[in-house]
Design an enzyme around this catalytic site. Structure first.
Site, PDB file in Angstrom:
ATOM      1  CE  LYS A  78      -3.858   2.023   2.622  1.00  0.00           C
ATOM      2  NZ  LYS A  78      -4.768   1.830   3.782  1.00  0.00           N
ATOM      3  CB  SER A 153      -7.320   4.538   2.944  1.00  0.00           C
ATOM      4  OG  SER A 153      -6.693   3.708   3.924  1.00  0.00           O
ATOM      5  CB  SER A 177      -8.591   1.821   5.562  1.00  0.00           C
ATOM      6  OG  SER A 177      -8.927   3.158   5.816  1.00  0.00           O
TER       7      SER A 177
END
Length: 476
Positions: A78, A153, A177
């Site tokens: 990520k 996210s 997220s």
């Protein structure tokens, strides 16, 4: 039998790699070709590290040591996780060309587990929102409908897994997220207990909210990645926190997912502490997903009991304070803040203006709320809720200029996730339902502290009955 590598699950690929029926470079090249061809439409990756991935794959192919728990499997970081020598933007123009000299612990842990990183998956600016639309890259789009956002996210990670650009992917979850994008993209997403994953424990962050965890197509693959994220790496200390069960051995969670055994007491609720702050409306698809999970669990012999949360009107304002305070330390000043998005600037300034007394009071409020939730959930082995209140939102749906409206929209979409982070509990979203148009909707199971094995066992039982591992976005 699937004929293409990306149609195989991560565990299936691992077994082929171990038997030398699949080469690491062969698998990596397959995924790199798909990323090159499909990522422009999907927005899953911010950065792709083609040569580094191939070099790593060739090194693994030439090695005789295949004992690492995730040996040879492709992943991606990520874009909040630093990897030495790889551009790391944090989803922000402020770091658009930043190349760190050192790697974060999670990247090192995944390397030690034997994985091959293919690059950086998309995230919103500093991971602050539950949708993945930033100014540094195109939005992450739901592979089931490109007009819809992937959530956030960890939106890029979820898109990559759903579209077959990765077999599974690590994400992070500070208020939903992992679970939000996993639910939007028809995947399994697991938020571990606070303190479980050493490289993303939540213990060193404000209010202990963000933790690292897996996103995968199946429960077994999620368990495999979770094991790899916490496995012993040589002689280094496994863990610095006390939550880790002392009897943990590598492969514990994979075993729980493979066996999928047990009968449990399940609480079911559609209440949320946010309903005292603003109106929460459940889309029929959300109630349908909850009903599918509830009725299937009952048919499998689990005890199912509906209940409501005790009112907690203090929760919403306290969480909002923490969200703003978390942005107060962003490394921007008068000369650089123009590079931040309007919402981020608003959050940063509101956070910096907070009196210390207000922040202390918010932390104390959330600590009391944590104890209350753990107490209320104690009579159940797991609690079932919708994952999302609404179907995946269209790209551009969120107000990226006005902070108050944006915050309300995020609560409106995902009112069932953030309070689990505050309570430090494990939770898993499962892709139990599809709308008439084929859009995924998930249901969430919340466990007791350290109760990941129970969640994985329940998830495995639901997956055997509902068989979502066979469902893929048709165009990808």
């Amino acid at each position: 039998m699937p004929t293409q590598i990306h149609e195989l699950g991560a565990l299936q690929q691992y077994r082929l790699l171990q038997r030398r029926e699949l080469g690491v470079l062969e698998a990596v090249d397959h995924y790199l070709e798909r990323i090159e061809r499909l990522n422009p439409s999907l927005g899953a990756f911010h950065t792709v590290t083609v040569e580094a991935a191939r070099e790593r794959a060739r090194m693994l192919d030439s090695s005789d040591d295949r004992t690492a728990l995730l040996w040879g499997l492709a992943v991606a970081d990520k874009d909040l996780v630093r990897r030495a020598g790889v551009r790391t933007t944090f989803g922000s123009r402020l770091f658009e060309q930043f190349v760190p000299e050192e790697s974060d612990e999670l990247a090192l842990q995944l390397d030690a587990a034997g994985t091959v990183s293919l690059g950086k998956t998309a995230t919103p600016e500093f991971g602050l929102t539950g949708y993945t639309e930033s100014s540094v890259a195109p939005p992450a789009r739901d592979p089931y409908d490109l007009a819809l956002g992937a959530g956030g996210s960890s939106g890029g990670a979820a898109v990559a897994v759903a579209a077959g650009l990765l077999p599974f992917a690590p994400g992070s979850d500070g208020g939903g997220s992992i679970r939000i994008p996993a639910a939007a993209c028809g995947l399994v997403g697991l938020k571990p207990s606070r303190g479980l994953v050493p490289a993303g424990s939540g213990q060193d962050s404000l209010a202990g909210l963000p933790v690292a965890g897996p996103i995968a197509r199946t429960v077994v693959d999620a368990a495999l990645l979770l094991d790899g994220m916490i496995a012993r790496t040589g002689d280094r200390i496994r863990h610095t926190h006390t939550l880790r069960p002392p009897a943990y051995d590598d492969g514990l969670f994979l075993g729980a997912a493979v066996r999928g055994e047990g009968r449990f007491s399940i609480g079911v609720t559609t209440s949320t502490p946010w309903e005292l702050v603003q109106e929460i409306r459940l889309d029929p698809a959300a109630t349908d997903a909850l009903a599918v999970a509830r009725d299937t669990l009952a048919s499998l012999g689990h005890g199912v009991e509906e209940f409501a949360l005790e009112p907690a009107p203090e929760y919403g304002p306290a969480f909002r304070t923490i969200w703003q305070a978390g942005a107060s330390t962003l490394p921007a000043d008068d000369s650089t803040e123009h590079l931040l998005e309007p919402l981020t600037r608003w959050l940063m300034h509101r956070g910096r203006a907070l009196p210390a007394s207000e922040l202390v009071a918010a932390l104390a409020t959330l600590s009391r709320f944590e104890r209350s939730i753990v107490r209320q959930f104690d009579r159940f082995d797991a609690v079932l809720t919708p994952t999302l209140a609404l179907t995946p939102r269209p790209v551009g749906w969120y107000d990226r200029e006005e902070g108050e409206r944006n915050f309300a929209q995020q609560v409106e979409y995902a009112p069932f996730t953030s309070y689990v982070n505050v309570a430090g509990l494990p939770a898993i979203t499962l892709p139990v339902h599809r709308t008439e148009g084929g859009i995924p909707m998930g249901a969430q199971l919340i466990g007791r502290p350290g109760g990941e094995a129970t969640l994985l066992a329940l998830g495995a039982q639901l997956e055997r009955r509902l068989r979502w591992g066979r469902i893929h976005p048709p165009q990808w």
